[in-house]
Design an enzyme around this catalytic site. Structure first.
Site, PDB file in Angstrom:
ATOM      1  N   ARG A   4      37.381  28.976 -84.996  1.00 28.25           N
ATOM      2  CA  ARG A   4      38.438  29.744 -85.679  1.00 28.25           C
ATOM      3  C   ARG A   4      39.110  28.952 -86.801  1.00 28.25           C
ATOM      4  O   ARG A   4      40.278  29.207 -87.130  1.00 28.25           O
ATOM      5  CB  ARG A   4      39.536  30.172 -84.699  1.00 28.25           C
ATOM      6  CG  ARG A   4      39.102  31.202 -83.689  1.00 28.25           C
ATOM      7  CD  ARG A   4      40.167  31.392 -82.646  1.00 28.25           C
ATOM      8  NE  ARG A   4      39.759  32.412 -81.692  1.00 28.25           N
ATOM      9  CZ  ARG A   4      40.333  33.600 -81.582  1.00 28.25           C
ATOM     10  NH1 ARG A   4      41.341  33.924 -82.336  1.00 28.25           N
ATOM     11  NH2 ARG A   4      39.894  34.465 -80.705  1.00 28.25           N
TER      12      ARG A   4
ATOM     13  N   ARG B 267      52.849  16.422 -81.002  1.00 30.00           N
ATOM     14  CA  ARG B 267      52.943  17.406 -82.081  1.00 30.00           C
ATOM     15  C   ARG B 267      53.605  16.765 -83.288  1.00 30.00           C
ATOM     16  O   ARG B 267      54.649  16.091 -83.159  1.00 30.00           O
ATOM     17  CB  ARG B 267      53.750  18.608 -81.591  1.00 30.00           C
ATOM     18  CG  ARG B 267      54.287  19.489 -82.678  1.00 30.00           C
ATOM     19  CD  ARG B 267      54.771  20.824 -82.168  1.00 30.00           C
ATOM     20  NE  ARG B 267      55.734  21.434 -83.080  1.00 30.00           N
ATOM     21  CZ  ARG B 267      55.464  21.917 -84.288  1.00 30.00           C
ATOM     22  NH1 ARG B 267      54.218  21.864 -84.741  1.00 30.00           N
ATOM     23  NH2 ARG B 267      56.398  22.440 -85.047  1.00 30.00           N
ATOM     24  N   VAL B 268      53.000  16.939 -84.450  1.00 37.99           N
ATOM     25  CA  VAL B 268      53.616  16.511 -85.709  1.00 37.99           C
ATOM     26  C   VAL B 268      53.748  17.757 -86.569  1.00 37.99           C
ATOM     27  O   VAL B 268      52.758  18.283 -87.058  1.00 37.99           O
ATOM     28  CB  VAL B 268      52.794  15.409 -86.418  1.00 37.99           C
ATOM     29  CG1 VAL B 268      53.066  14.050 -85.804  1.00 37.99           C
ATOM     30  CG2 VAL B 268      51.301  15.683 -86.388  1.00 37.99           C
TER      31      VAL B 268
ATOM     32  N   HIS C  75      38.006  27.879 -76.931  1.00 42.98           N
ATOM     33  CA  HIS C  75      38.620  27.646 -78.246  1.00 42.98           C
ATOM     34  C   HIS C  75      38.275  26.301 -78.864  1.00 42.98           C
ATOM     35  O   HIS C  75      38.759  25.983 -79.951  1.00 42.98           O
ATOM     36  CB  HIS C  75      40.153  27.778 -78.120  1.00 42.98           C
ATOM     37  CG  HIS C  75      40.569  29.069 -77.489  1.00 42.98           C
ATOM     38  ND1 HIS C  75      40.767  29.198 -76.143  1.00 42.98           N
ATOM     39  CD2 HIS C  75      40.760  30.302 -78.022  1.00 42.98           C
ATOM     40  CE1 HIS C  75      41.097  30.444 -75.856  1.00 42.98           C
ATOM     41  NE2 HIS C  75      41.093  31.135 -76.972  1.00 42.98           N
TER      42      HIS C  75
ATOM     43  N   GLU D 154      56.879  25.409 -81.215  1.00 46.20           N
ATOM     44  CA  GLU D 154      55.796  24.980 -80.311  1.00 46.20           C
ATOM     45  C   GLU D 154      56.189  23.989 -79.209  1.00 46.20           C
ATOM     46  O   GLU D 154      55.528  23.941 -78.160  1.00 46.20           O
ATOM     47  CB  GLU D 154      54.641  24.349 -81.118  1.00 46.20           C
ATOM     48  CG  GLU D 154      53.826  25.299 -81.946  1.00 46.20           C
ATOM     49  CD  GLU D 154      54.460  25.598 -83.308  1.00 46.20           C
ATOM     50  OE1 GLU D 154      55.338  24.809 -83.734  1.00 46.20           O
ATOM     51  OE2 GLU D 154      54.111  26.614 -83.927  1.00 46.20           O
TER      52      GLU D 154
ATOM     53  N   SER E   5      61.939  20.666 -92.648  1.00 48.24           N
ATOM     54  CA  SER E   5      61.401  21.301 -93.866  1.00 48.24           C
ATOM     55  C   SER E   5      62.364  22.320 -94.458  1.00 48.24           C
ATOM     56  O   SER E   5      62.191  22.758 -95.590  1.00 48.24           O
ATOM     57  CB  SER E   5      60.084  21.995 -93.545  1.00 48.24           C
ATOM     58  OG  SER E   5      60.295  23.003 -92.573  1.00 48.24           O
ATOM     59  N   ASP E   6      63.378  22.739 -93.680  1.00 47.37           N
ATOM     60  CA  ASP E   6      64.353  23.735 -94.147  1.00 47.37           C
ATOM     61  C   ASP E   6      65.579  23.621 -93.250  1.00 47.37           C
ATOM     62  O   ASP E   6      65.594  22.809 -92.317  1.00 47.37           O
ATOM     63  CB  ASP E   6      63.764  25.158 -94.097  1.00 47.37           C
ATOM     64  CG  ASP E   6      63.250  25.520 -92.722  1.00 47.37           C
ATOM     65  OD1 ASP E   6      62.042  25.312 -92.480  1.00 47.37           O
ATOM     66  OD2 ASP E   6      64.040  25.958 -91.878  1.00 47.37           O
TER      67      ASP E   6
ATOM     68  N   ARG F 217      46.545  20.287 -92.382  1.00 45.54           N
ATOM     69  CA  ARG F 217      47.246  19.030 -92.083  1.00 45.54           C
ATOM     70  C   ARG F 217      46.411  18.160 -91.161  1.00 45.54           C
ATOM     71  O   ARG F 217      46.427  16.939 -91.263  1.00 45.54           O
ATOM     72  CB  ARG F 217      48.592  19.301 -91.428  1.00 45.54           C
ATOM     73  CG  ARG F 217      49.697  19.427 -92.427  1.00 45.54           C
ATOM     74  CD  ARG F 217      51.041  19.444 -91.737  1.00 45.54           C
ATOM     75  NE  ARG F 217      51.864  20.420 -92.414  1.00 45.54           N
ATOM     76  CZ  ARG F 217      52.718  21.223 -91.830  1.00 45.54           C
ATOM     77  NH1 ARG F 217      52.881  21.184 -90.521  1.00 45.54           N
ATOM     78  NH2 ARG F 217      53.415  22.051 -92.527  1.00 45.54           N
TER      79      ARG F 217
HETATM   80  N1  ADE Z   1      59.595  25.598 -88.569  1.00 44.11           N
HETATM   81  C1  ADE Z   1      60.101  25.076 -89.692  1.00 44.11           C
HETATM   82  N2  ADE Z   1      61.269  25.647 -89.992  1.00 44.11           N
HETATM   83  C2  ADE Z   1      61.509  26.567 -89.043  1.00 44.11           C
HETATM   84  C3  ADE Z   1      62.552  27.477 -88.805  1.00 44.11           C
HETATM   85  N3  ADE Z   1      63.572  27.563 -89.654  1.00 44.11           N
HETATM   86  N4  ADE Z   1      62.466  28.287 -87.738  1.00 44.11           N
HETATM   87  C4  ADE Z   1      61.405  28.198 -86.919  1.00 44.11           C
HETATM   88  N5  ADE Z   1      60.399  27.354 -87.072  1.00 44.11           N
HETATM   89  C5  ADE Z   1      60.445  26.538 -88.128  1.00 44.11           C
END
Ligand code: ADE
Length: 234
Positions: free
Chosen positions: A44, A88-89, A5, A181, A203-204, A25
């Site tokens: 890939r 990991r970032v 890979h 991950e 991010s959420d 990224r």
């Molecule tokens: N990566 C970013 N937000 C996530 C979420 N809500 N669940 C799993 N992986 C994520």
């Protein structure tokens, strides 16, 4: 040497590697924080670059999404390319209300619903723990404040499964965020004698629909990248 890979030559990777999930990224990190970055692999479309950061060799390689993918790249880096540390970032979903959008989480451990870890030693649930050295260095680089969190995360195989009760239980056990991950990376580092850490940007959130846009996800994690790179150089 070429692995299934990674198409880089021996010595192409620095001892320290930043590992975002997304290949775009990886390219952006190479363009923005590395000096003299050169592409060393793109099998890939998973791009890897090596350059220098504050005068020290540093690499970046994307992991793709999920534990199977990160486990493949981390194993090949540790086992065949002489890599010693991977940070990991990536992004994560906040679990408690105290963890807000754009906050940074230094993941000292990773709980998981994946069966991958339990297959390594029959009958044993291995701990998925970050490198103490990298976690300490990252926590120091991050400093303190209500937007910085240090503690366990949850690594899941499911992005779309609705599980409010599960997140309540994980919160009750001090879990800060969910991603896909870290546990695989930590287990691989343990198996290969390497060091690993995840520095995540929120991010959420599992409690509400608010989320960063794809463009914000691209740019808003610069702080996490600086923390991660500083930890790798420490
Ligand atoms: N990566 C970013 N937000 C996530 C979420 N809500 N669940 C799993 N992986 C994520």
């Amino acid at each position: 040497m070429v692995t299934p890979h990674i198409s880089a030559a021996p010595g192409d990777f620095a001892p320290g590697v930043l590992m975002p999930g997304d290949p775009r990224r990886a390219r952006r990190i190479a363009e923005t924080i590395l000096q003299d970055a050169r592409l060393v692999t793109d099998v890939r479309g998973i791009e890897g670059y090596t350059g220098t950061y504050r005068g020290v060799p540093l690499s970046v390689l994307a992991s793709g999404m999920g534990m199977p993918s990160v486990t493949i790249y981390a194993t090949e880096l540790f086992r065949f390319y002489g890599v010693r540390g991977i940070v990991r970032v990536g992004t994560a979903g906040g679990i408690p209300a105290s963890v807000g959008l754009r906050d940074v989480v230094v993941a000292t451990a990773a709980h998981t619903d994946s069966a991958m870890g339990s297959r390594r030693i029959d009958g044993v649930h291995l701990s998925h723990a970050a490198s103490f050295r990298l976690a300490t260095a990252a926590a120091q680089a991050a400093g303190t404040g209500r937007h910085i969190h240090v503690g366990p995360v949850f690594t899941t195989d499911h992005f779309y499964l609705e599980r409010p009760a599960l997140f309540e239980q994980l919160e009750a056990h001090g879990t800060l965020a969910v991603e896909m991950e870290a546990a695989g990376l930590y287990a691989t580092a343990a198996a290969e004698g390497g060091h690993a850490l995840a520095v995540l940007t929120v991010s959420d959130h599992v409690r509400h629909a608010e989320a960063l846009t794809p463009a914000e996800r691209e740019t808003d994690f610069d702080r996490a990248v600086t923390i991660a790179a500083t930890a790798l150089l420490a």
